[in-house]
Scaffold this active site. Structure first.
Site, PDB file in Angstrom:
ATOM      1  N   ASP A  39       0.861  -1.182   0.000  1.00 31.50           N
ATOM      2  CA  ASP A  39       0.000   0.000   0.000  1.00 31.50           C
ATOM      3  C   ASP A  39       0.901   1.237   0.000  1.00 31.50           C
ATOM      4  O   ASP A  39       1.343   1.666  -1.061  1.00 31.50           O
ATOM      5  CB  ASP A  39      -0.917  -0.102   1.225  1.00 31.50           C
ATOM      6  N   LYS A  72      -1.078  -1.466  -4.639  1.00 31.56           N
ATOM      7  CA  LYS A  72      -1.910  -0.270  -4.830  1.00 31.56           C
ATOM      8  C   LYS A  72      -0.979   0.884  -5.184  1.00 31.56           C
ATOM      9  O   LYS A  72      -0.622   1.683  -4.330  1.00 31.56           O
ATOM     10  CB  LYS A  72      -2.592   0.063  -3.490  1.00 31.56           C
ATOM     11  N   VAL A  80      -9.621  -2.934   0.146  1.00 33.91           N
ATOM     12  CA  VAL A  80     -10.074  -4.281  -0.212  1.00 33.91           C
ATOM     13  C   VAL A  80      -9.950  -5.251   0.961  1.00 33.91           C
ATOM     14  O   VAL A  80      -9.126  -5.070   1.853  1.00 33.91           O
ATOM     15  CB  VAL A  80      -9.279  -4.833  -1.420  1.00 33.91           C
ATOM     16  N   ASP A 126      -7.955  -7.950   5.717  1.00 35.85           N
ATOM     17  CA  ASP A 126      -9.005  -7.724   6.711  1.00 35.85           C
ATOM     18  C   ASP A 126      -9.473  -6.280   6.770  1.00 35.85           C
ATOM     19  O   ASP A 126      -8.805  -5.365   6.301  1.00 35.85           O
ATOM     20  CB  ASP A 126      -8.474  -8.069   8.098  1.00 35.85           C
TER      21      ASP A 126
HETATM   22  P1  IMP Z   1       1.834  -0.435   3.887  1.00 32.44           P
HETATM   23  O1  IMP Z   1       2.880  -0.535   4.955  1.00 32.44           O
HETATM   24  O2  IMP Z   1       1.169   0.899   3.880  1.00 32.44           O
HETATM   25  O3  IMP Z   1       2.312  -0.837   2.515  1.00 32.44           O
HETATM   26  O4  IMP Z   1       0.665  -1.366   4.319  1.00 32.44           O
HETATM   27  C1  IMP Z   1       0.701  -2.698   4.202  1.00 32.44           C
HETATM   28  C2  IMP Z   1      -0.288  -3.310   5.177  1.00 32.44           C
HETATM   29  O5  IMP Z   1      -1.470  -2.519   5.339  1.00 32.44           O
HETATM   30  C3  IMP Z   1      -0.730  -4.611   4.605  1.00 32.44           C
HETATM   31  O6  IMP Z   1       0.046  -5.664   5.149  1.00 32.44           O
HETATM   32  C4  IMP Z   1      -2.181  -4.703   5.038  1.00 32.44           C
HETATM   33  O7  IMP Z   1      -2.255  -5.391   6.261  1.00 32.44           O
HETATM   34  C5  IMP Z   1      -2.635  -3.295   5.262  1.00 32.44           C
HETATM   35  N1  IMP Z   1      -3.475  -2.781   4.153  1.00 32.44           N
HETATM   36  C6  IMP Z   1      -3.166  -1.845   3.236  1.00 32.44           C
HETATM   37  N2  IMP Z   1      -4.148  -1.633   2.352  1.00 32.44           N
HETATM   38  C7  IMP Z   1      -5.138  -2.484   2.710  1.00 32.44           C
HETATM   39  C8  IMP Z   1      -6.442  -2.766   2.152  1.00 32.44           C
HETATM   40  O8  IMP Z   1      -6.913  -2.209   1.140  1.00 32.44           O
HETATM   41  N3  IMP Z   1      -7.154  -3.711   2.812  1.00 32.44           N
HETATM   42  C9  IMP Z   1      -6.692  -4.371   3.908  1.00 32.44           C
HETATM   43  N4  IMP Z   1      -5.484  -4.156   4.439  1.00 32.44           N
HETATM   44  C10 IMP Z   1      -4.715  -3.215   3.849  1.00 32.44           C
END
Ligand code: IMP
Ligand code: MG
Length: 173
Positions: free
Chosen positions: A97, A125, A147, A153
């Site tokens: 994300d 994403k 999502v 979740d």
């Molecule tokens: P990042 O560190 O921002 O890349 O986030 C990664 C973590 O955020 C993932 O391991 C997910 O647990 C959570 N996450 C990010 N986007 C979503 C989503 O759309 N749905 C559910 N969990 C998400």
């Protein structure tokens, strides 16, 4: 709930990703490090298609303090990790994300003296990405929507859905 990716599409794509991964490691022994809890369904499906000698390790990392989208500090819980020195690591998560989790996890693994780290995510994403990291293997690029399902979740629910769905208007607290 709207279905974004069907179970059939997921399985078909994982077949392809598994082939890419196996090809890139060419029979080398690897350790798959899964980021809990979101990785579990993807990990379970992926490993059964990987024709490689492999070990599995799990780590917990969470950057999300709130229910859905509020980012906080990243907490890495690596008590469950075995000795990884000299191992080729394939780090697996459900979604990239902002990129914070993958970036920090790669850095953390490198401090443990691993031989190499590559990354695989089921979902990417791109529009939301804030941290520079290019995952080596990606299942699907998805739009900027929240999502759930297939491991992902909302407030720890919906992980068991067999498809990836867009949850309409989750409260972002
Ligand atoms: P990042 O560190 O921002 O890349 O986030 C990664 C973590 O955020 C993932 O391991 C997910 O647990 C959570 N996450 C990010 N986007 C979503 C989503 O759309 N749905 C559910 N969990 C998400
Ligand atoms: Mg997660």
């Amino acid at each position: 709930m709207r279905v974004l990716i069907t179970p059939e599409q997921i399985q078909q794509r994982i077949d392809e990703v598994a082939r890419d991964i196996a090809k890139s490691y060419q029979g080398q022994s690897i350790t798959i490090v899964g980021v809990l809890t979101g990785c579990i369904v993807f990990l379970a499906d992926l490993i059964r298609r990987l024709d490689l000698p492999l070990k599995i390790a799990l780590v917990q990392a969470s950057s999300y303090r709130g229910k859905a989208t509020t980012a906080g500090t990243l907490h890495i819980q690596d008590d469950l990790l075995p000795e990884l020195k000299g191992r080729h690591i394939l780090l697996i998560d459900d979604i990239l994300d902002t990129g914070t989790t993958m970036k920090h996890m790669v850095g953390h693994l490198q401090t443990l003296g691993v031989a190499s780290v590559r990354t695989a995510v089921l979902l990417h994403k791109r529009e939301r990405q804030q941290v520079a990291i290019e995952p080596d293997f990606v299942g699907f690029n998805i739009p900027n929507e929240f999502v759930v399902g297939y491991g992902l979740d909302y407030d720890d629910e919906y992980r068991n859905l067999p498809y990836i769905g867009i949850l309409d208007a989750p409260d972002a607290s």
